[in-house]
Design an enzyme around this catalytic site. Structure first.
Site, PDB file in Angstrom:
ATOM      1  CG  ASP A  80    -132.276   3.094 -17.654  1.00  0.00           C
ATOM      2  OD1 ASP A  80    -131.831   2.010 -17.422  1.00  0.00           O
ATOM      3  OD2 ASP A  80    -133.405   3.288 -18.060  1.00  0.00           O
TER       4      ASP A  80
ATOM      5  N   GLY B 138    -108.180   7.252   2.892  1.00  0.00           N
ATOM      6  CA  GLY B 138    -106.529   7.612   3.235  1.00  0.00           C
ATOM      7  C   GLY B 138    -105.999   6.219   2.890  1.00  0.00           C
TER       8      GLY B 138
ATOM      9  CD1 TRP C 250     -98.027   3.406   0.398  1.00  0.00           C
ATOM     10  CD2 TRP C 250     -97.702   3.775   2.627  1.00  0.00           C
ATOM     11  NE1 TRP C 250     -96.545   3.728   0.643  1.00  0.00           N
ATOM     12  CE2 TRP C 250     -96.341   3.932   1.821  1.00  0.00           C
ATOM     13  CE3 TRP C 250     -97.550   3.868   4.198  1.00  0.00           C
ATOM     14  CZ2 TRP C 250     -95.058   3.927   2.676  1.00  0.00           C
ATOM     15  CZ3 TRP C 250     -96.400   3.906   4.641  1.00  0.00           C
ATOM     16  CH2 TRP C 250     -95.041   4.278   3.954  1.00  0.00           C
ATOM     17  CB  THR C 251    -101.990   5.651  -2.319  1.00  0.00           C
ATOM     18  OG1 THR C 251    -101.079   4.405  -2.407  1.00  0.00           O
ATOM     19  CG2 THR C 251    -101.581   6.522  -3.385  1.00  0.00           C
TER      20      THR C 251
ATOM     21  CD  GLU D  90    -101.483   3.260   6.227  1.00  0.00           C
ATOM     22  OE1 GLU D  90    -100.414   2.838   5.687  1.00  0.00           O
ATOM     23  OE2 GLU D  90    -102.413   2.579   5.832  1.00  0.00           O
ATOM     24  CE1 TYR D  91     -99.071   3.878  10.024  1.00  0.00           C
ATOM     25  CE2 TYR D  91     -97.188   4.517   8.766  1.00  0.00           C
ATOM     26  CZ  TYR D  91     -98.057   3.819   9.084  1.00  0.00           C
ATOM     27  OH  TYR D  91     -98.174   2.379   8.609  1.00  0.00           O
TER      28      TYR D  91
ATOM     29  CG  MET E  82    -103.382  -0.886   9.997  1.00  0.00           C
ATOM     30  SD  MET E  82    -103.068   0.083   8.565  1.00  0.00           S
ATOM     31  CE  MET E  82    -102.306   1.346   9.368  1.00  0.00           C
TER      32      MET E  82
ATOM     33  CE1 TYR F 238    -102.177  -4.191   7.670  1.00  0.00           C
ATOM     34  CE2 TYR F 238    -103.428  -5.717   9.190  1.00  0.00           C
ATOM     35  CZ  TYR F 238    -103.318  -4.502   8.243  1.00  0.00           C
ATOM     36  OH  TYR F 238    -104.358  -3.924   7.867  1.00  0.00           O
ATOM     37  CG  ASP F 239     -97.458  -4.447   5.709  1.00  0.00           C
ATOM     38  OD1 ASP F 239     -97.247  -5.510   5.192  1.00  0.00           O
ATOM     39  OD2 ASP F 239     -98.446  -3.402   5.090  1.00  0.00           O
TER      40      ASP F 239
END
Length: 541
Positions: free
Chosen positions: A245, A272, A274-275, A315-316, A381, A383-384
């Site tokens: 509760d 937000g 990527w998806t 993105e983006y 970002m 990376y990737d």
């Protein structure tokens, strides 16, 4: 401020004369000192610190030789040229001027390891250890010709007051980490893990990922994980179980308990990713309505005390990610302006952005500089950049700090992104360097060095071609480094990822650049004792 005149210098020299001192013997020359920051056998990170002497420096050039068989492929905070074993480093436009006694450092990666020192080192034509003048002999060492007599010599007029110091203070750096709402499922990673790993004491900010942007409005991402999941006593930050509760459970309540135990931590709700970035296009059409919806959600009375602000992970803007946006170059700036206006001056408003440093790339198509005054900081970002989304390769590190010979795409490296943002007028102190707590990998690879071909994505625990650092460190240990990051070659697989050693190098870069700190994706990829967060924390000191 008291003015110093030529007459003052003469009087001071006369007073010193009876003690056997004069301007010539009291002058201290400039020096350049080499040190090895880290050495992993197959490579090393080196650093040279230039220190001005009695006289200010308007520019500097360091050159030296390396022993045969060793090489330096890349550097930062200096322009590098080489001829055989001879290397020359010249200051960048922003770090050439040094006040008397001030220091600046530049760094580089080399191979192989085992370098104990450099040969024939010269600073501005004189020996790096300070034997011999570093300015032309016709220039009096105590009166730099670029400093008018009425200007104190410790403040070179060539340095605009808005340029950040070349050696930023060690304190005040931000260490920002993403915590994912879905980590509580298969990953079995909870807010309490930040405590048991020792990471909570080191983090300054947590980015809670993600809220949705559907329909151009901020909305809940996963209500069960966010505020409904019931925690048992052993899973809870404070050892107290949730009840059926109580008004707030889930991650939000655990974050509330974490902040009570670690009041230095600020929590920012990120929207937000990527998806869920598709809704930003509609948000850009009515920024005020978007900002109002976000404020109402973040400041909901049930959890208003949990969050200290909002983060935009679009993105983006004016470019393509999972979906494409064509809102124009001003869209990002307008959305950020509306958020700042609605949330007010005391809330944190931050943004994770593209790190595409290529000419005409994603950084160039949106007005990030126009938004920066309304942002507390910006997170490229870094990376990737590369991965098995290009299934046949070539193999390349997903988070290179610097460019390297053979890199598949020019401008796809951290330094290129940082320099592009800085060139657009974004202060270094508002830029954070990104670190991935995971690796990207290929299978069907026969070549250990970067640049090999592949047959597809290497298997991963949750996603093909992607694996946590905590798994990779034993599954496929690092066998080499390139561009300031590590890679491992094992059983036909090729993985790239950061290690504590390469993170140390990246943090040195962040400090030398005067950046505001570092951020990472994401907490569950670290080891149970938080060794990557520890590496960032130690590196920023």
């Amino acid at each position: 401020m008291r003015r110093i005149t030529i007459g003052s210098f003469i009087a001071a020299a006369a007073l010193l004369a009876p003690l056997g001192m004069n301007a010539a013997t009291a002058a201290t020359p400039a020096t350049a000192t080499y040190s090895t920051v880290s050495d992993w056998g197959s490579g090393f990170e080196g650093k040279v610190t230039v220190k001005a002497g009695t006289s200010a420096l308007t520019s500097w050039k360091v050159e030296f030789d390396l022993p045969a068989g060793k090489s330096i492929p890349s550097a930062w905070d200096a322009d590098l040229t080489k001829s055989g074993d001879h290397y020359t480093f010249v200051n960048k436009p922003w770090n050439g001027a040094l006040a008397a006694g001030a220091t600046v450092s530049f760094g580089f990666n080399g191979a192989p390891g085992g370098l104990t020192g450099v040969l024939n080192c010269k600073l501005n034509g004189a020996a790096c250890n300070g034997t011999g003048p570093t300015t032309p002999p016709t220039v009096p060492p105590t009166v730099p010709p670029t400093v008018p007599p009425t200007v104190p010599p410790t403040v070179p007029p060539t340095v605009p007051p808005t340029v950040p110091p070349t050696v930023p203070p060690a304190s005040g750096k931000k260490l920002v980490g993403y915590f994912t709402e879905w980590g509580v499922y298969a990953r079995n990673y909870h807010v309490k893990n930040l405590v048991t790993s020792g990471s909570a004491a080191k983090l300054t900010h947590i980015l809670y990922a993600f809220g949705n942007t559907a329909g151009g409005r901020c909305s809940i991402g996963d209500s069960y994980a966010d505020y409904d999941k019931a925690y048992t006593a052993d899973q809870s930050v404070d050892g107290v179980a949730d009840t059926w509760d109580q008004p707030l459970r889930g991650n939000f309540n655990q974050l509330r308990k974490l902040k009570k135990a670690y009041p230095h931590i600020k929590v920012i709700w990120s929207f937000g990713g990527w998806t869920w970035s598709g809704g930003f296009t509609q948000a850009a059409a009515n920024p005020a309505a978007f900002a109002e919806s976000c404020y109402n959600l973040v400041e909901d009375p049930r959890w208003a005390d949990v969050f200290d602000g909002i983060d935009v992970d679009w993105e983006y803007p004016n470019a393509c990610g999972l979906t494409c946006d064509a809102s124009g170059p001003n869209a990002f700036k307008n959305v950020i302006s509306a958020l700042r206006s609605r949330f007010g001056a005391n809330a944190l408003v931050t943004a994770a952005t593209t790190a595409d440093g290529s000419t005409g790339g994603k950084i160039d198509v949106a007005d990030y500089a126009g938004a920066i005054n309304n942002l507390d900081w910006l997170m490229p970002m870094t990376y990737d950049y590369f991965g098995a989304f290009n299934a046949q390769g070539p193999t390349a590190p997903h988070s290179p700090l610097t460019s390297y010979t053979g890199i598949p795409t020019a401008g796809f490296n951290s330094d290129a992104a940082i320099q592009k943002f800085k060139a657009k007028g974004i202060p270094a102190s508002k830029l954070l360097l990104g670190i991935g707590f995971y690796g990207r990998g290929w299978t069907g690879v026969t070549q250990a060095a970067p640049g090999g071909t592949a047959t597809g994505a290497a298997p991963g625990t949750y996603e093909a071609g992607n694996e946590d650092y905590k798994v990779l460190k034993t599954k496929c240990p690092a066998t080499g480094t390139v561009g300031g990051t590590a890679y491992g070659f094992c059983n036909g697989q090729w993985w790239s990822y950061d290690t504590p050693s390469t993170i140390a190098g990246k943090m040195t870069y962040a400090k030398n650049q005067g950046l505001g700190g570092a951020f990472f994706w994401e907490t569950s990829g670290d080891t149970a004792n938080g060794e990557l967060i520890t590496a960032i924390s130690n590196g920023l000191k």
